[in-house]
Design a protein around this motif. Structure first.
Motif, short mmCIF file in Angstrom:
data_model
loop_
_atom_site.label_atom_id
_atom_site.label_comp_id
_atom_site.label_asym_id
_atom_site.label_seq_id
_atom_site.Cartn_x
_atom_site.Cartn_y
_atom_site.Cartn_z
N GLY A 1 -6.13 3.01 -4.24
CA GLY A 1 -5.48 3.15 -2.92
C GLY A 1 -5.40 2.15 -2.07
N GLN B 1 0.86 -1.24 -0.19
CA GLN B 1 0.04 0.05 -0.12
C GLN B 1 0.87 1.27 0.00
OE1 GLN B 1 -2.59 -0.79 3.09
NE2 GLN B 1 -4.40 0.03 2.19
N TYR B 2 1.99 1.20 0.36
CA TYR B 2 3.03 2.40 0.44
C TYR B 2 4.20 2.20 -0.89
CZ TYR B 2 0.90 1.77 4.81
OH TYR B 2 -0.11 1.57 5.97
N LEU C 1 5.28 0.98 23.31
CA LEU C 1 5.06 1.94 22.20
C LEU C 1 5.02 3.52 22.48
CD1 LEU C 1 4.25 2.39 19.20
CD2 LEU C 1 1.76 2.03 20.04
N THR C 2 4.51 3.73 23.81
CA THR C 2 4.45 5.03 24.14
C THR C 2 5.68 5.82 24.90
OG1 THR C 2 3.60 4.54 26.41
CG2 THR C 2 1.83 4.92 24.41
N ARG D 1 8.85 1.12 16.26
CA ARG D 1 7.78 0.65 15.55
C ARG D 1 7.66 1.13 14.38
NH1 ARG D 1 2.61 -0.86 17.29
NH2 ARG D 1 1.24 -0.69 15.63
N PRO E 1 -11.59 2.72 18.08
CA PRO E 1 -9.93 2.80 18.31
C PRO E 1 -9.14 1.45 17.76
CG PRO E 1 -10.89 1.89 20.16
CD PRO E 1 -12.10 2.11 19.27
N THR E 2 -9.82 0.51 17.05
CA THR E 2 -8.98 -0.60 16.47
C THR E 2 -8.72 -0.39 14.99
OG1 THR E 2 -10.99 -1.78 15.92
CG2 THR E 2 -9.89 -2.05 18.02
N ASP F 1 -3.11 6.94 22.91
CA ASP F 1 -2.27 6.69 24.07
C ASP F 1 -0.89 7.12 23.79
OD1 ASP F 1 -4.12 5.42 24.72
OD2 ASP F 1 -3.58 3.45 24.75
N LEU F 2 -0.31 7.12 22.78
CA LEU F 2 1.12 7.65 22.30
C LEU F 2 0.94 9.15 22.77
CD1 LEU F 2 3.83 7.12 21.00
CD2 LEU F 2 3.09 7.82 19.15
N THR G 1 -6.87 -4.60 5.04
CA THR G 1 -6.18 -3.70 6.18
C THR G 1 -6.96 -4.65 7.40
OG1 THR G 1 -6.19 -1.93 4.96
CG2 THR G 1 -5.60 -1.72 7.32
N ARG G 2 -5.88 -4.90 8.31
CA ARG G 2 -6.67 -5.58 9.48
C ARG G 2 -6.73 -4.62 10.66
NH1 ARG G 2 -2.13 -9.83 10.12
NH2 ARG G 2 -0.87 -7.93 9.49
N LEU G 3 -7.57 -4.94 11.43
CA LEU G 3 -8.05 -4.01 12.72
C LEU G 3 -6.72 -4.37 13.71
CD1 LEU G 3 -11.68 -4.52 13.47
CD2 LEU G 3 -10.65 -2.77 12.09
N GLY G 4 -6.49 -3.36 14.55
CA GLY G 4 -5.48 -3.59 15.39
C GLY G 4 -5.79 -3.33 16.89
N SER G 5 -5.02 -3.22 17.74
CA SER G 5 -5.18 -3.12 19.10
C SER G 5 -5.63 -1.90 19.54
CB SER G 5 -3.71 -3.15 20.03
OG SER G 5 -3.90 -2.51 21.04
N PRO G 6 -6.61 -1.75 20.30
CA PRO G 6 -7.46 -0.60 20.65
C PRO G 6 -6.31 0.42 21.76
CG PRO G 6 -8.34 -2.25 21.70
CD PRO G 6 -7.24 -2.87 21.03
N VAL G 7 -5.76 -0.27 22.29
CA VAL G 7 -4.81 0.63 23.28
C VAL G 7 -3.13 0.40 22.87
CG1 VAL G 7 -6.51 0.45 25.11
CG2 VAL G 7 -4.61 -1.35 24.84
N ALA G 8 -2.32 1.18 23.28
CA ALA G 8 -0.83 1.26 22.94
C ALA G 8 -0.26 0.40 24.21
CB ALA G 8 -0.30 2.52 22.88
N THR H 1 -3.18 2.14 15.00
CA THR H 1 -4.43 2.26 15.10
C THR H 1 -4.76 3.66 15.98
OG1 THR H 1 -4.44 1.31 17.44
CG2 THR H 1 -4.60 -0.42 15.55
N PHE I 1 8.50 3.84 20.10
CA PHE I 1 7.73 4.32 18.94
C PHE I 1 8.65 4.49 17.68
CE2 PHE I 1 6.03 7.98 16.79
CZ PHE I 1 4.90 7.30 16.19
#
Lengths: 554, 340
Positions: A287, A210-211, A304-305, A313, B127-128, B102-103, A293-300, B96, A310
């Motif tokens: 595009g 995609q990129y 990652l933070t 990643r 958020p996913t 969060d970041l 595209t898969r769904l991902g984690s709702p929280v980091a 996501t 980061f």
């Protein structure tokens, strides 16, 4: 569908048939002119540089090897595993005139550069357009489904045809001894063939990723594999070379045998790859990519933070790609070491060539020679990774980050840490592959440690590369592309310089020229420490520059 | 002007990009705990001002103080106390929305988990999903949630609701009112005048890199003319001769006129003498206040309403009270008074 419907332009839309407007290629001509307009500087620079590079190589060969005796001794020194891996198949050496010298030493290298040009053209006019949303804007007008891809491929084909023609005429017109018109025509055509093959490969990879960055990376990996296969094949029995389009290009033997049929082989491959690309493009959305595209984690995650987590990643895809590619390259080079050992047993003259490096075995001197290639590929990674903060900045993604508690220094430093540490990790992986396969191929277990450590000697040179790049980023963000001179120059003087015998001072201008040639030579710590200190100073300078300048905003 | 009561204090800010002068001596004062509207057309310098306040751009000359600190020198310390929503949010394509929230909020120094979840719920955000699959409105939501989920004292919002649907706009206004009730300071750059009228205590209007008017909405209205339409028992006489009264028209026992805020009292007394049966008073809308500063721009572009706004004071018959307010306030004396 195409030929039949193209003529039905008179049918009004209400007539039901496909008018020209609904033809899948509608608008291709306009897009092609648009592409050529956008590339009006880029393409002439590429073509001109490749053309002039060829001419100047030919003329320097003529002045450097004036007598047939000189050429024979050049052939003798290249008739070693290292020499053949760096140039091309040994058959050229049988009649080493100026024409066959040019083909032997330049074709493999030029095929890579022509491939690079073609890949960048195709990715730029297809996936980059989609990624930025510009394709959507264009496709909403009277533009057919296949127009973008076709226009991009035709742009690449025109560039390659122009280059091939220019080289054929330019080289043929020199009137150099041994360079006849028939061979020159083939020599030019081979460039066009290589370009068309890799343009078609890029047409496939832009459907997959995609990129644009990922798509060109995949296509460049194909070029890398093709080059590695031909290097391994040319040192060994030649079978592997027949799996590589670059191998086909070299096996046309211009000025030696003037074989045209491998060119047809290349054109057939280009045609098949193009058909596959068109098929794949119909299976996806504008595009979108072939993978949903898969769904991902709702929280980091906590990692990652943190700035370094980061940065990792963002870099991990490219780092993994380069790591895997260089690991394979190491394994490939290691596997040739066995052949190298055998060869020296057969040919007495080779001992002389090896003694130039002094005191080292043939395996060690071969390893030292190819190490510069590994270092240059790692340097390409380092430049790309160090420029990542800039692409984040221009994309507008740095702005929200730097409006948080993250300092500018910390942000750039996190990317630099990944770039500089990643470069070392890549060198280590290459050494691992090289060491294992080299030790197995030669049956000399002691080589493992030597080959594992040898690439790491280039780490300080990589850090200087990162330092130069970040200094440009901090102070002159508009011309960061200048950083590419570092790996390109290192390759020209470090790799081609070994073949073409450049003077030493040219080599000393490159940070890579000051690195001890392990494992043939002993480690020298003084230059390594000086390079490391220089890198630290450059990084500090770059960070200071970035702290004091405006952030580029959209 | 102590730091306890002033959240943002800017004076004489100048910023040039090459030959373009984006900020040309801009002054701005935002008191602690107030919601301050920041109005102006595209390219007036609103985003540049906010980026200077964030320390992302360095001003050429002028003073800027944010929460008592220097936005360039103390950027990182200040960023822990403020949150920013850009007008055009760019997200990382392979992260996501939840990860981006969060970041950003953890890098700012803390995340209120329950607040985050509540905001995600209220803004109806998934958020996913990966960054590149979000629409424009959803990208804005990610930045809004990230900004509000951490406990910032100051919110710098640069057209935060661009691309949000009207339902989300209502929720946004509600959330900002909550923030105001919690004592937070908000600088809200916006084109949505209804949003500004509803949320903002004070307003600054920017034009060509300068603040041309600043004050509470009622102050601003006071400086402008109010349109009056009245039905009286007897014909009103002598209105024309009163100071501050303009554009008087009589028709069918009704009288229409515009009156300067300072002379409203006198005009009303005069009306009362004639026996008022019905009265319509129409304070200038924010749109009219804006048009007053930009009328000439529109006029130059040949726009319809602006021809009237830019008129020289000759009195075309106003169709509505609104237009009369606009046309009547185009004199230079008025705007210089407003600039203070």
């Amino acid at each position: 569908m195409s030929a039949a419907t193209a003529t039905k332009t008179a049918i009004p839309p209400s007539g039901g048939g496909l008018s020209r407007e609904s033809h899948p290629l509608a608008g291709t001509g306009t897009l092609l002119r648009f592409n050529l307009r956008r590339d009006r500087v880029r393409l002439p620079v590429w073509i001109g540089a490749l053309f002039l590079g060829t001419l100047s190589t030919l003329s320097s060969t003529v002045s450097q090897y004036p007598e047939a005796e000189d050429r024979r001794s050049a052939a003798g020194s290249l008739d070693s595993p290292a020499g053949l891996a760096m140039t091309g198949p040994g058959h050229y050496l049988d009649d080493y005139n100026y024409g066959s010298m040019l083909s032997h030493q330049m074709l493999g290298f030029m095929a890579v550069l022509v491939g690079l040009m073609s890949v960048l053209i195709v990715a730029r006019h297809t996936r980059t357009e989609e990624e930025t949303g510009r394709a959507e804007l264009v496709r909403a007008t009277v533009v057919g489904r296949h127009a973008h891809l076709t226009a991009a491929l035709v742009t690449a084909a025109l560039a390659n045809l122009a280059l091939g023609l220019l080289i054929a005429v330019g080289v043929g017109g020199q009137g150099t001894e041994g360079v006849n018109w028939g061979g020159s025509l083939l020599y030019g055509a081979v460039h066009t063939m290589a370009g068309l093959v890799f343009a078609a490969v890029a047409a496939i990879t832009v459907q997959i990723s995609q990129y644009a960055r990922g798509a060109s990376g995949m296509a460049l990996a194909v070029i890398g594999v093709a080059y590695a296969l031909r290097a391994a094949g040319d040192v060994g029995n030649g079978v592997l070379s027949w799996l590589s389009p670059i191998g086909w290009a070299q096996r046309t033997y211009p000025y030696v045998d003037d074989r045209w049929w491998p060119v047809l082989l290349g054109l057939a491959l280009a045609a098949v790859a193009t058909v596959v690309a068109y098929r794949l493009s119909t299976l996806r959305d504008v595009g979108g990519s072939l993978r949903a595209t898969r769904l991902g984690s709702p929280v980091a995650s906590a990692a990652l933070t943190r700035p370094i987590g980061f940065a990792l990643r963002l870099h991990r895809g490219m780092l993994a790609g380069f790591g895997a590619g260089l690991l394979l390259m190491g394994v490939m080079y290691g596997s040739i070491l066995g052949d190298a050992e055998e060869m020296i047993e057969d040919v007495d003259e080779l001992r002389e060539a090896v003694e130039k490096i002094g005191g080292a075995t043939i395996a060690e001197s071969f390893a030292s020679t190819v190490m510069i290639v590994i270092a240059v590929v790692a340097a390409v990674y380092v430049v790309m990774a160090t420029l990542r903060p800039q692409s984040e900045e221009t994309a507008g993604r740095a702005e929200p980050l730097l409006a948080t508690g993250l300092s500018r220094t910390c942000w750039v430093a996190s990317h630099l840490a990944v770039a500089m540490g990643g470069g070392v990790a890549i060198l280590f992986l290459t050494g691992l592959g090289f060491g294992i396969s080299g030790a197995v191929a030669t049956g000399d277990g002691g080589l493992f440690l030597d080959l594992l450590i040898a690439p790491l000697a280039y780490a300080p040179a990589l850090w200087v590369t990162a330092g130069i790049t970040v200094t440009l980023f901090g102070w002159l963000p508009r011309i960061t592309a200048v950083a590419w001179i570092v790996p390109v120059y290192a390759f020209l003087v470090g790799y081609l310089g070994q073949i073409l015998d450049f003077p030493d001072w040219l080599n000393n201008l490159s940070p890579f020229g000051h690195v001890a040639k392990l494992p043939a030579e002993a480690m020298e710590w003084t230059p390594a420490l000086i390079l490391t200190a220089l890198a630290a100073a450059l990084v500090a300078l770059g960070l200071a520059g970035f702290r004091r300048r405006d952030l580029e905003t959209k | 002007m102590t730091t306890a009561t002033t959240a943002i204090s800017v004076s004489g800010l100048v910023k040039s990009f090459g030959r373009t002068r984006a900020l040309d001596g801009l002054d701005l004062h935002v008191g602690t705990g107030e919601v301050h509207g920041f109005l102006g057309p595209n390219g007036a310098g609103k985003s540049t001002t906010i980026r200077v306040l964030l320390g992302l751009l360095r001003a050429d000359t002028g003073q800027a103080t944010v929460l008592g600190g220097d936005p360039w020198r103390d950027a990182v310390q200040l960023h822990r106390r403020l949150a920013y929503v850009p007008g055009d949010v760019e997200l990382w394509p392979n992260l996501t929305g939840g990860e981006a929230i969060d970041l950003l909020s953890r890098l700012r120094g803390g995340l209120d988990k329950s607040r985050r979840d509540e905001l995600i719920e209220r803004f109806d955000l998934d958020p996913t999903k990966k960054g590149r699959t979000y629409s424009k409105g959803n990208r804005q939501k990610v930045a809004i949630v990230a900004a509000l989920a951490s406990d910032a004292e100051l919110l710098l919002l640069d057209e935060p609701t661009a691309g949000l649907d009207p339902l989300m706009e209502v929720i946004f206004q509600d959330v900002i009112l909550q923030a105001r009730a919690a004592g937070k300071t908000v600088l809200l750059s916006s084109h949505i005048l209804a949003q500004v009228e509803k949320l903002c205590d004070r307003v600054s209007i920017v034009r060509l890199g300068q603040v041309v008017q600043s004050g509470t909405l009622s102050e601003m209205r006071h400086l402008t003319r109010t349109a009056i339409e009245a039905e009286t028992e007897r014909p009103v006489t002598g209105l024309e001769s009163l100071p501050g009264v303009h554009d008087v028209q009589h028709a069918d026992g009704r009288v229409r006129f515009a009156v300067d805020g300072a002379h409203l009292d006198g005009a009303m007394r005069k009306l009362l003498e004639s026996g008022v049966r019905s009265l319509l008073s129409h304070p200038p809308t924010l749109e009219e206040l804006m048009l007053r500063h930009y009328g000439d721009v529109l006029g130059a572009n040949g726009a319809n309403g602006a021809t009237r706004a830019g008129a020289d004071g000759a009195k075309p018959v106003p169709e509505t009270s609104a237009t009369s307010a606009v046309s009547a306030t185009s004199e230079a004396s008025d705007s210089s008074e407003a600039q203070r």
